[in-house]
Design an enzyme around this catalytic site. Sequence first.
Site, short mmCIF file in Angstrom:
data_model
loop_
_atom_site.label_atom_id
_atom_site.label_comp_id
_atom_site.label_asym_id
_atom_site.label_seq_id
_atom_site.Cartn_x
_atom_site.Cartn_y
_atom_site.Cartn_z
N LYS A 218 0.83 -1.21 0.00
CA LYS A 218 0.00 0.00 0.00
C LYS A 218 0.86 1.26 0.00
CE LYS A 218 -3.72 -0.13 2.47
NZ LYS A 218 -4.65 -0.12 3.63
N GLU A 224 10.30 -5.83 3.48
CA GLU A 224 10.47 -7.13 2.84
C GLU A 224 10.06 -7.08 1.37
OE1 GLU A 224 9.14 -7.94 7.16
OE2 GLU A 224 8.70 -6.51 5.57
N GLY A 279 -4.78 -4.88 5.16
CA GLY A 279 -4.13 -5.88 4.33
C GLY A 279 -4.74 -7.26 4.44
N ARG A 280 -5.08 -7.68 5.66
CA ARG A 280 -5.59 -9.05 5.84
C ARG A 280 -7.02 -9.21 5.34
NH1 ARG A 280 -4.67 -6.26 10.33
NH2 ARG A 280 -6.27 -5.96 11.93
N GLU A 365 -3.92 -11.34 14.11
CA GLU A 365 -3.56 -9.93 13.94
C GLU A 365 -4.75 -9.04 14.23
OE1 GLU A 365 -0.35 -8.49 11.08
OE2 GLU A 365 -2.17 -7.83 10.05
N HIS A 396 -2.02 -37.69 11.79
CA HIS A 396 -0.80 -38.42 12.09
C HIS A 396 0.26 -37.49 12.68
CE1 HIS A 396 -2.12 -42.11 10.03
NE2 HIS A 396 -2.80 -41.26 9.27
N LYS A 524 9.28 -3.53 13.54
CA LYS A 524 9.74 -2.86 12.32
C LYS A 524 10.67 -1.69 12.66
CE LYS A 524 5.68 -3.80 9.40
NZ LYS A 524 4.58 -3.17 8.63
#
Length: 565
Positions: A218, A224, A279-280, A365, A396, A524
């Site tokens: 954005k 990253e 974002g999510r 979050e 398993h 950050k």
Amino acid sequence: MVFDSELDRLVRAGTPLTETPPWRALAEHWERVRRLEMREAFAKDPERFRRFSVAVDGLLFDYSKNRITEETIRRLLALAEASGVKEAAAAMVSGQPINWTERRAVLHVALRNRSNRSVLVDDHDVMPAVNAVLERMRQFSTAVRDGSWRGATGLPIRTVVHIGIGGSHLGPEMITGALRPYHDGPAVRFVSNVDATDFVETVRGLSPAETLFIVASKTFTTQETMTNAATARSWLIDAVGDGSAVARHFVALSADRKAVGAFGIDPDSMFELWDWVGGRYSSWSAIGLPVAVAVGFDRFEELLEGGHAMDRHFLEAPLERNIPVLMAVLGVWYGNFFGAASHAVLPYDEYLSRLPAYLQQADMESNGKSVDRDSRRVEYQTGPILWGEPGTNGQHAFFQLIHQGTRLVPCDFIGCARSHNPIGDHHPKLMANMIAQAEALMVGRTAAEARAELGRRGLRDAEVAALLPHVVFEGNRPSNTILLDELTPRTLGMLIAAYEHKIFTQGVIWRINSFDQWGVELGKVLATRVLDEERRLLAGEDVDLSGHDSSTAGLLRAFAEKARG
């Protein structure tokens, strides 16, 4: 005021949330029913499945295997009603700034608003802008898919690499994987980790001249994402030999045209994002561009239609038949009254293998908060630890703990009635495992049943006595089951939106802001400072690390020494 519910007024007047009448009524009820045995409840009520299940448009939600009675649900829904869930939902879809710490509206529902009704933010209808971006997504994804969008050397695009992180990555990656049966466009890959290995392995074997990068950020400053984007740009230019090639091999999903242009991407190749979408919750927006490239824009619209159908259900269905609300209050029941710390999501469909990871971010979050809307620390548990893996692999791995461990772990089982790959009896076996695991968690195995089973094996009495405690399952472990007719773009949209509204409803009940993420920021900020110190240490400078604790300083020096060799 957006939040002015019955409970808000009581809490603001000084009554702790856990001392309000709806909460106390639940606490008193819990004392009476906490030892309820689901096995007995089913035996007494042959209609229990019918009473405690809801079906909506290809999605069945069965919550009968929960430690609840009809009174439990009435009291849980009374808490939701007193919390103002319906009013908060109306405030959200009307564009009010329910993200109060950032003074923003929360309008992911507008991105999938297939009714096209006006949605106002500061008296401005956002739907024309939403529709304009969707139309640009249609045109661009079609051009990439039919080969009319070509790279700098004139070759068509064969692979699209999406670069993002967090909500700009997990959503589109999960959806693209879930819709793999519908892929008929260029291959789509994803890069998110700042670890260079992620980039190297993702582009391994790709032809730069036939690769398109979608950069999703954005602000266009995410460390990253921009590190990976810069590496991608160098990888392209080194191969093609011309910086102007960036214009044909990069597009941006962002809100900052200036930053996009400074990177070298044509601002006309930017697809707009808005600050009223977190974002999510953004996969319904231009962040979903890789989905549209992979499956076609018509299929992407079907995803939006499924999300919109669940929005209508959430806004219009009575609370007692409202799937997201029921999911939410059951989570409150176990987290706040039974003390369950985690929740497992168990998709019995390989295409949904990334769903637990996606929901980890969406839930943890959003509701991993400890301060309420009055800026006071809460005195009750909020968001659960969410985790899971696809079945039958999980059976398993960690099902032992769910069945016989000391922790109560409520579960969501998710499966599909029809498979995209109906080979032999694979799918009946898969679904048999899902249904049986939910039943096994509920019924368990009594000592008498275990003794009889050991006896059938021919064991002596002494052997039976020694082994018996190990093969008893206490059962009474709760679960929900979500059964889709088939995993399609539409049903996937419904599923994602149901979890979004569950998270929202729990945030309203807990009086927290599900839409900010201040907890992400501190790391950050510190990383920027540490990175500068690392660079100087790697260059052999004498760096003053006295501002750090001894562990951090020691690790920085050890890393620099080892990295320098």
